[in-house]
Design a protein around this motif. Structure first.
Motif: not given
Length: 391
Positions: A179, A181, A185, A237, A239, A278-279, A346
């Motif tokens: 992930h 972000g 995050s 993912s 973000k 992911v927004s 999001g």
């Protein structure tokens, strides 16, 4: 924390890569090993001090051992952050997980203190000594132990001592979730590294987390995309959004091809892995107001405010709503040829109603309770029956 000591002579075990999870690189220093969350080649391509600090803060990085030991001691040299004009930050927490359950916490003493002047960007570091984290009174049977390092403190791993032999935790066959972000995050304002929203979601989803959440530094950097491309993972993912707005890095003209390029690079290494875009979560100061974002200490605590003009959206300035709409469009376009690409708004993780109930304390970062909520919602939406990570 239990402070009893076992009388057995301690066993020193060299700290090697097979005992560490969640790091992309381990740098040998004069003290020991410094975990990094970006590889050396990526670090060499950017001189930004914020990125250097964020990627060396070991969010999601943990020592993972199997042992009968009842006492575990870890020597570390921390670098703790301080901000000029702001109250001292609390000590970072080391979380002890035994067979996946959080059973104890500790902090370390000593270490370096790096003071940042947020107005000028200048830093000053005061050196300090190595400290020791000690966990005792553990059950004597074989068990899997994880020590999650503080996400707020750069941490050099110096020495590991136990009262019984240790070995690496064997592969449990869990899927690896990679992930990337922003500071949300990374963990900002979560209670500890094992309770950030990605860690909570990984626990629920029974996934092995590699967290490249980089505070202030989720900026569609090509070297980050290449690091993700080259990292073995089953689930991925990204973000995207809040840092691009609050740093005021680019306009819409640059944003769209940068997102495509980032996704293209990841797909070079992971052509069919589930890839979830992911927004941003809800953040009122930037929903319709561009950046840059500025720190504000006027009421005695750190708050953030947007300094852009909503009228600048017409000239391509980015806001969270602009980014959500464009990310949704990009993913819909690409998904026609990429059935493993998915989009998650999001606002489904933290929306307007959540802000009314659990406001962002500094207008930008969620608190500990909100991290738990976001993690549980992400787990349900991504790892659940209809989720992008299921199948």
């Amino acid at each position: 924390m239990n402070s009893q000591h076992n009388d057995a002579a301690p066993i020193s075990t060299p700290i090697t890569g097979d005992l560490i999870r969640g790091a992309l690189d381990l740098e040998r220093t004069e003290h020991g090993l410094l975990p990094h969350r970006l590889p050396a080649r990526a670090r060499a391509q950017c001189s930004d001090g914020q990125l250097a600090m964020a990627e060396a803060q070991p969010s999601g990085v943990r020592l993972a051992i199997r042992t009968r030991a009842t006492t575990v001691e870890l020597d570390t040299l921390r670098t703790k952050m301080a901000y000029r004009g702001a109250p001292p930050r609390p000590d970072g927490l080391y979380d002890l997980l035994v067979d996946g359950r959080l059973t104890d916490r500790a902090t370390v003493t000593g270490g370096n203190v790096r003071t940042v002047d947020m107005a000028t960007g200048s830093t000053e570091t005061l050196p300090g000594p190595v400290g020791t984290v000690r966990f005792t009174g553990l059950p004597a049977e074989p068990k899997d132990i994880e020590i999650w390092l503080p996400y707020t403190e750069i941490t050099e791993l110096v020495a590991l001592r136990t009262d019984a032999p240790v070995e690496p935790v064997p592969d449990r066959g869990r899927k690896v979730w990679l992930h990337h972000g922003s500071s949300v995050s990374h963990g900002s304002n979560a209670e500890s590294s094992s309770t950030t929203w990605p860690a909570r979601a990984a626990s629920i989803g029974d996934a092995e987390l590699i967290n490249i959440g980089l505070g202030g530094s989720a900026l569609l950097d090509p070297f980050t995309a290449r690091a993700m491309r080259d990292t073995p993972a089953n689930l991925i993912s990204i973000k995207i959004g809040i840092n691009l707005v609050n740093v005021d890095l680019m306009r819409l003209r640059a944003f769209t091809p940068a997102v495509h390029g980032f996704l293209d690079t990841i797909r070079e290494g992971h052509p069919t892995a589930p890839l979830l875009v992911v927004s941003p979560i809800h953040c009122p100061i930037h929903e319709d107001t561009p950046g840059p974002c500025a720190p504000d200490f006027s009421n005695g605590t750190l708050q953030f405010r947007a300094t852009g003009d909503p009228a600048e959206r017409a000239a391509g300035k980015l806001t969270l709503n602009v980014i959500r709409a464009e990310l949704s469009r990009i993913v819909e376009q690409r998904a026609a040829d990429d059935p493993h690409l998915h989009y998650l708004d999001g606002n489904a993780l933290y929306g307007e109603a959540d802000f009314a109930e659990l406001p962002l304390p500094d207008q930008l970062h969620p608190d500990a309770a909100t991290h738990r909520r976001i993690g549980e919602r992400f787990a349900a939406l991504a790892f659940g029956a209809e989720g992008a990570f299921t199948g």
